[in-house]
Scaffold this motif. Structure first.
Motif, mmCIF file in Angstrom:
data_model
loop_
_atom_site.group_PDB
_atom_site.id
_atom_site.type_symbol
_atom_site.label_atom_id
_atom_site.label_comp_id
_atom_site.label_asym_id
_atom_site.label_seq_id
_atom_site.Cartn_x
_atom_site.Cartn_y
_atom_site.Cartn_z
ATOM 1 N N VAL A 50 0.662 -1.425 -0.270
ATOM 2 C CA VAL A 50 -0.070 0.022 0.239
ATOM 3 C C VAL A 50 0.794 1.765 0.043
ATOM 4 O O VAL A 50 0.484 2.636 -0.601
ATOM 5 C CB VAL A 50 -1.037 -0.035 1.242
ATOM 6 N N HIS A 51 1.934 1.320 1.052
ATOM 7 C CA HIS A 51 3.220 2.861 0.989
ATOM 8 C C HIS A 51 3.464 2.850 -0.265
ATOM 9 O O HIS A 51 4.565 3.759 -0.690
ATOM 10 C CB HIS A 51 3.405 2.489 2.443
ATOM 11 N N TYR A 52 3.463 1.342 -0.823
ATOM 12 C CA TYR A 52 4.504 1.595 -2.082
ATOM 13 C C TYR A 52 4.530 2.071 -3.392
ATOM 14 O O TYR A 52 4.782 3.584 -3.374
ATOM 15 C CB TYR A 52 4.713 0.555 -2.591
ATOM 16 N N TYR A 53 2.638 1.802 -3.360
ATOM 17 C CA TYR A 53 2.540 2.801 -4.165
ATOM 18 C C TYR A 53 1.671 4.156 -3.492
ATOM 19 O O TYR A 53 1.281 4.834 -4.849
ATOM 20 C CB TYR A 53 0.639 2.225 -4.811
ATOM 21 N N PHE A 54 0.787 4.788 -2.639
ATOM 22 C CA PHE A 54 0.923 5.263 -2.390
ATOM 23 C C PHE A 54 1.635 6.168 -0.539
ATOM 24 O O PHE A 54 1.611 5.394 0.165
ATOM 25 C CB PHE A 54 -0.443 5.564 -1.562
ATOM 26 N N LYS A 55 2.145 7.584 -0.655
ATOM 27 C CA LYS A 55 3.053 7.723 0.405
ATOM 28 C C LYS A 55 1.635 8.122 1.923
ATOM 29 O O LYS A 55 2.404 7.423 2.953
ATOM 30 C CB LYS A 55 3.829 9.094 0.065
ATOM 31 N N SER A 56 0.987 7.953 1.560
ATOM 32 C CA SER A 56 0.179 8.287 2.764
ATOM 33 C C SER A 56 -1.198 7.776 2.601
ATOM 34 O O SER A 56 -1.861 7.827 0.689
ATOM 35 C CB SER A 56 0.140 9.730 2.996
ATOM 36 N N ILE A 57 -2.482 7.426 3.096
ATOM 37 C CA ILE A 57 -3.868 7.098 2.971
ATOM 38 C C ILE A 57 -4.224 8.588 2.398
ATOM 39 O O ILE A 57 -5.236 8.048 1.472
ATOM 40 C CB ILE A 57 -4.184 7.190 4.185
ATOM 41 N N ASP A 58 -3.983 9.972 2.614
ATOM 42 C CA ASP A 58 -4.399 11.005 1.638
ATOM 43 C C ASP A 58 -4.307 10.821 0.442
ATOM 44 O O ASP A 58 -4.941 11.281 -0.273
ATOM 45 C CB ASP A 58 -3.746 12.003 2.596
ATOM 46 N N ASP A 59 -2.750 10.895 -0.005
ATOM 47 C CA ASP A 59 -2.386 10.169 -1.433
ATOM 48 C C ASP A 59 -3.389 9.158 -1.772
ATOM 49 O O ASP A 59 -3.801 9.460 -3.154
ATOM 50 C CB ASP A 59 -1.052 9.948 -1.391
ATOM 51 N N LEU A 60 -3.625 8.289 -1.323
ATOM 52 C CA LEU A 60 -4.442 7.455 -1.730
ATOM 53 C C LEU A 60 -5.811 7.573 -1.833
ATOM 54 O O LEU A 60 -7.006 7.764 -3.185
ATOM 55 C CB LEU A 60 -4.232 5.716 -0.842
ATOM 56 N N LEU A 61 -6.391 8.390 -0.473
ATOM 57 C CA LEU A 61 -8.018 8.911 -1.174
ATOM 58 C C LEU A 61 -7.474 9.744 -1.940
ATOM 59 O O LEU A 61 -8.932 10.018 -2.947
ATOM 60 C CB LEU A 61 -8.259 9.606 -0.040
ATOM 61 N N ILE A 62 -6.880 10.893 -2.865
ATOM 62 C CA ILE A 62 -6.339 11.649 -3.626
ATOM 63 C C ILE A 62 -6.969 11.184 -5.095
ATOM 64 O O ILE A 62 -7.878 10.916 -5.657
ATOM 65 C CB ILE A 62 -5.182 12.274 -3.174
ATOM 66 N N ALA A 63 -5.799 10.355 -4.734
ATOM 67 C CA ALA A 63 -5.910 9.422 -6.459
ATOM 68 C C ALA A 63 -7.164 8.372 -6.226
ATOM 69 O O ALA A 63 -7.808 8.999 -7.735
ATOM 70 C CB ALA A 63 -4.669 8.246 -5.921
ATOM 71 N N LEU A 64 -8.549 8.449 -5.273
ATOM 72 C CA LEU A 64 -9.332 7.705 -5.019
ATOM 73 C C LEU A 64 -10.363 8.684 -5.923
ATOM 74 O O LEU A 64 -11.001 8.636 -7.439
ATOM 75 C CB LEU A 64 -9.903 7.348 -4.168
ATOM 76 N N VAL A 65 -10.136 10.218 -5.511
ATOM 77 C CA VAL A 65 -11.066 10.871 -6.130
ATOM 78 C C VAL A 65 -10.829 11.023 -7.346
ATOM 79 O O VAL A 65 -11.498 11.749 -8.234
ATOM 80 C CB VAL A 65 -11.096 12.523 -5.211
ATOM 81 N N GLN A 66 -9.520 11.421 -8.222
ATOM 82 C CA GLN A 66 -9.071 11.431 -9.029
ATOM 83 C C GLN A 66 -9.829 11.353 -9.975
ATOM 84 O O GLN A 66 -10.239 11.029 -11.187
ATOM 85 C CB GLN A 66 -7.833 11.898 -9.126
ATOM 86 N N GLN A 67 -9.819 9.679 -9.725
ATOM 87 C CA GLN A 67 -10.138 8.559 -10.414
ATOM 88 C C GLN A 67 -11.876 8.563 -11.016
ATOM 89 O O GLN A 67 -11.409 8.294 -12.289
ATOM 90 C CB GLN A 67 -9.535 6.948 -9.999
ATOM 91 N N ARG A 68 -12.459 8.584 -9.883
ATOM 92 C CA ARG A 68 -14.103 8.557 -9.970
ATOM 93 C C ARG A 68 -14.198 9.915 -10.807
ATOM 94 O O ARG A 68 -14.977 9.782 -11.166
ATOM 95 C CB ARG A 68 -14.833 9.109 -8.645
ATOM 96 N N ALA A 69 -14.045 11.148 -10.284
ATOM 97 C CA ALA A 69 -13.927 12.655 -10.728
ATOM 98 C C ALA A 69 -13.814 12.206 -12.508
ATOM 99 O O ALA A 69 -14.405 12.555 -13.368
ATOM 100 C CB ALA A 69 -13.392 13.589 -10.493
#
Length: 173
Positions: A50-69
């Motif tokens: 998880v941390h290999y792909y995302f520095k933090s959970i915030d980074d994961l959440l940003i990626a999620l919002v961007q992908q869904r957007a």
């Protein structure tokens, strides 16, 4: 100066799986349930992945919002070119899973400023395109709007999302 850690590529299938699993976890259990541990456990991966792909959970959440957007905005652009753009917008907004995820991400945006910035950017884009769809629909029928198109767009999208969420919990009245 310390070298920054290597991160997984954005086009990775594992990264995409993590984003999808995060969305599912948030929809099923709420945003508070999302941790690197719960996400890794869901996919039978180590937390290090998880941390290999995302520095933090915030980074994961940003990626999620961007992908869904990106997905939602593409659907909305398609709606503009459909025979019934308002029905298409209604259907996009009436998706129960997307409505639940939006509700959770909005609640999360209240607590996390970096997520708030992404949610705000997406919501404003969505509303602008939705208002454009409404204006095109009315103009094609020779109708002059009696309220501002942005107001009608907010009402249309909010109503469809609320009804979708209420359907999920069996509110039928």
């Amino acid at each position: 100066m310390a070298a920054s850690r290597r991160r997984g590529v954005e086009s990775s299938a594992t990264r995409a799986e993590l984003i999808e699993a995060a969305a599912a976890l948030i929809c099923e259990e709420g945003y508070a349930a999302l941790t690197s541990r719960t996400l890794a456990d869901r996919l039978n991966l180590s937390r290090k992945i998880v941390h290999y792909y995302f520095k933090s959970i915030d980074d994961l959440l940003i990626a999620l919002v961007q992908q869904r957007a990106a997905k939602s905005l593409a659907l909305l652009e398609e709606a503009l070119h459909s025979a019934e753009p308002l029905r298409a917008v209604w259907e996009i907004c009436s998706n129960p899973d997307q409505a639940a995820l939006s509700l959770e991400l909005n609640a999360l945006a209240n607590r996390r400023p970096v997520v708030r910035a992404e949610v705000k950017k997406f919501a404003e884009q969505f509303r602008q395109i939705g208002a454009r769809a409404l204006v095109q629909h009315l103009q094609a029928r020779g109708i002059e709007p009696s309220i501002k198109p942005i107001v009608a767009t907010v009402l249309l999208t909010c109503l469809s999302q609320i009804l979708a969420l209420e359907t999920q919990i069996d509110i039928t009245l």
